[in-house]
Scaffold this active site. Sequence first.
Site, PDB file in Angstrom:
ATOM      1  N   GLU A 109       0.924  -1.265  -0.145  1.00  0.00           N
ATOM      2  CA  GLU A 109       0.043  -0.133  -0.044  1.00  0.00           C
ATOM      3  C   GLU A 109       0.876   1.223  -0.018  1.00  0.00           C
ATOM      4  O   GLU A 109       1.939   1.252   0.575  1.00  0.00           O
ATOM      5  CB  GLU A 109      -0.778  -0.172   1.417  1.00  0.00           C
ATOM      6  N   TYR A 121       7.722   1.449  -7.677  1.00  0.00           N
ATOM      7  CA  TYR A 121       6.997   0.066  -7.452  1.00  0.00           C
ATOM      8  C   TYR A 121       6.713  -0.216  -9.092  1.00  0.00           C
ATOM      9  O   TYR A 121       6.459  -1.322  -9.443  1.00  0.00           O
ATOM     10  CB  TYR A 121       5.867   0.184  -6.555  1.00  0.00           C
TER      11      TYR A 121
HETATM   12  C1  LIG Z   1      10.560   5.690  -2.192  1.00  0.00           C
HETATM   13  C2  LIG Z   1      12.143   5.678  -2.006  1.00  0.00           C
HETATM   14  C3  LIG Z   1      12.310   4.186  -1.084  1.00  0.00           C
HETATM   15  C4  LIG Z   1      12.997   5.295  -3.156  1.00  0.00           C
HETATM   16  O1  LIG Z   1      14.311   4.768  -2.650  1.00  0.00           O
HETATM   17  P1  LIG Z   1      15.445   5.305  -3.893  1.00  0.00           P
HETATM   18  O2  LIG Z   1      16.505   4.430  -3.501  1.00  0.00           O
HETATM   19  O3  LIG Z   1      15.617   6.904  -3.886  1.00  0.00           O
HETATM   20  O4  LIG Z   1      14.831   4.583  -5.242  1.00  0.00           O
HETATM   21  P2  LIG Z   1      15.727   4.182  -6.424  1.00  0.00           P
HETATM   22  O5  LIG Z   1      16.842   5.291  -6.472  1.00  0.00           O
HETATM   23  O6  LIG Z   1      15.973   2.896  -6.292  1.00  0.00           O
HETATM   24  O7  LIG Z   1      14.727   4.505  -7.763  1.00  0.00           O
HETATM   25  C5  LIG Z   1      14.362   3.581  -8.489  1.00  0.00           C
HETATM   26  C6  LIG Z   1      13.343   4.133  -9.429  1.00  0.00           C
HETATM   27  O8  LIG Z   1      12.144   4.724  -8.663  1.00  0.00           O
HETATM   28  C7  LIG Z   1      11.648   5.841  -9.384  1.00  0.00           C
HETATM   29  N1  LIG Z   1      11.871   7.179  -8.383  1.00  0.00           N
HETATM   30  C8  LIG Z   1      12.611   6.968  -7.205  1.00  0.00           C
HETATM   31  N2  LIG Z   1      12.527   8.159  -6.666  1.00  0.00           N
HETATM   32  C9  LIG Z   1      11.894   8.884  -7.565  1.00  0.00           C
HETATM   33  C10 LIG Z   1      11.285  10.390  -7.279  1.00  0.00           C
HETATM   34  N3  LIG Z   1      11.859  11.175  -6.528  1.00  0.00           N
HETATM   35  N4  LIG Z   1      10.627  10.683  -8.401  1.00  0.00           N
HETATM   36  C11 LIG Z   1      10.323  10.020  -9.460  1.00  0.00           C
HETATM   37  N5  LIG Z   1      10.718   8.722  -9.687  1.00  0.00           N
HETATM   38  C12 LIG Z   1      11.429   8.215  -8.797  1.00  0.00           C
HETATM   39  C13 LIG Z   1      12.343   5.840 -10.509  1.00  0.00           C
HETATM   40  O9  LIG Z   1      11.874   5.378 -11.506  1.00  0.00           O
HETATM   41  C14 LIG Z   1      13.782   5.572 -10.300  1.00  0.00           C
HETATM   42  O10 LIG Z   1      14.299   4.753 -11.259  1.00  0.00           O
HETATM   43  P3  LIG Z   1      15.706   5.926 -12.123  1.00  0.00           P
HETATM   44  O11 LIG Z   1      16.195   6.478 -11.206  1.00  0.00           O
HETATM   45  O12 LIG Z   1      16.167   4.990 -13.192  1.00  0.00           O
HETATM   46  O13 LIG Z   1      14.649   6.863 -12.717  1.00  0.00           O
HETATM   47  C15 LIG Z   1      12.540   6.885  -1.364  1.00  0.00           C
HETATM   48  O14 LIG Z   1      12.262   7.791  -1.992  1.00  0.00           O
HETATM   49  C16 LIG Z   1      11.970   6.936   0.022  1.00  0.00           C
HETATM   50  O15 LIG Z   1      12.617   6.192   1.153  1.00  0.00           O
HETATM   51  N6  LIG Z   1      11.002   7.752   0.244  1.00  0.00           N
HETATM   52  C17 LIG Z   1      10.603   7.997   1.730  1.00  0.00           C
HETATM   53  C18 LIG Z   1       9.806   6.869   2.449  1.00  0.00           C
HETATM   54  C19 LIG Z   1       8.801   6.190   1.612  1.00  0.00           C
HETATM   55  O16 LIG Z   1       8.191   7.076   0.955  1.00  0.00           O
HETATM   56  N7  LIG Z   1       8.664   4.874   1.242  1.00  0.00           N
HETATM   57  C20 LIG Z   1       7.502   4.183   0.641  1.00  0.00           C
HETATM   58  C21 LIG Z   1       6.530   4.139   1.721  1.00  0.00           C
HETATM   59  S1  LIG Z   1       5.186   2.946   0.688  1.00  0.00           S
END
Ligand SMILES: CC(C)(COP(=O)(O)OP(=O)(O)OC[C@H]1O[C@@H](n2cnc3c(N)ncnc32)[C@H](O)[C@@H]1OP(=O)(O)O)[C@@H](O)C(=O)NCCC(=O)NCCS
Length: 152
Positions: A109, A121
Amino acid sequence: MKMIREVIFRRMREGDAPSAARMEAACSREAWSVGAFVSAVRDENALYLVAEREGQLVGCCGIWQSFEEGDICNVAVEQSCRRKGIGEAMLTELMRLAKQRGVKDFTLEVRSGNEAAIRLYEKLGFQMEGIRKGFYSNPREDALILWKRSGL
Ligand SMILES: CC(C)(COP(=O)(O)OP(=O)(O)OC[C@H]1O[C@@H](n2cnc3c(N)ncnc32)[C@H](O)[C@@H]1OP(=O)(O)O)[C@@H](O)C(=O)NCCC(=O)NCCS
């Protein structure tokens, strides 16, 4: 244990719970307590991973297994380490390990306004199958229910 660049992915241990709770609190409005992480690590139906860089915890995620279904939660990557592929690699590793335990279908979710997480995701193959209206509070927001099914 799996490595990506200077980051190691490994099983969460009880001793990681304070760091995981601290990091999640900085990232999420649905953060878990230290005790909740400790319980998760002890629970045989759960599998929790951390991402570690130079001895520091920079990410975490977990999955709760019910027969062939896995419910992913507590996904977080430390702010300064984002957009480096850590979240994607960590979840890929989590799902690989869960498949070894018999999980076929994955669900989670996410807040409808959490674009970064939704994009992540989708990149991993999740698709939206439902909405829980007003599921989240503070602020009130819908939850998108995503699935990644083995048949797809
Ligand atoms: C969501 C989260 C875990 C992503 O982690 P991350 O290590 O930055 O993600 P990645 O670098 O592996 O990104 C993989 C892909 O996700 C997408 N993505 C990640 N961050 C993004 C952003 N800020 N905007 C748009 N796309 C994004 C992109 O498709 C990315 O691929 P790309 O870099 O080749 O474009 C991180 O932003 C986070 O911790 N957020 C706060 C907590 C949260 O919201 N958790 C999820 C709760 S359901």
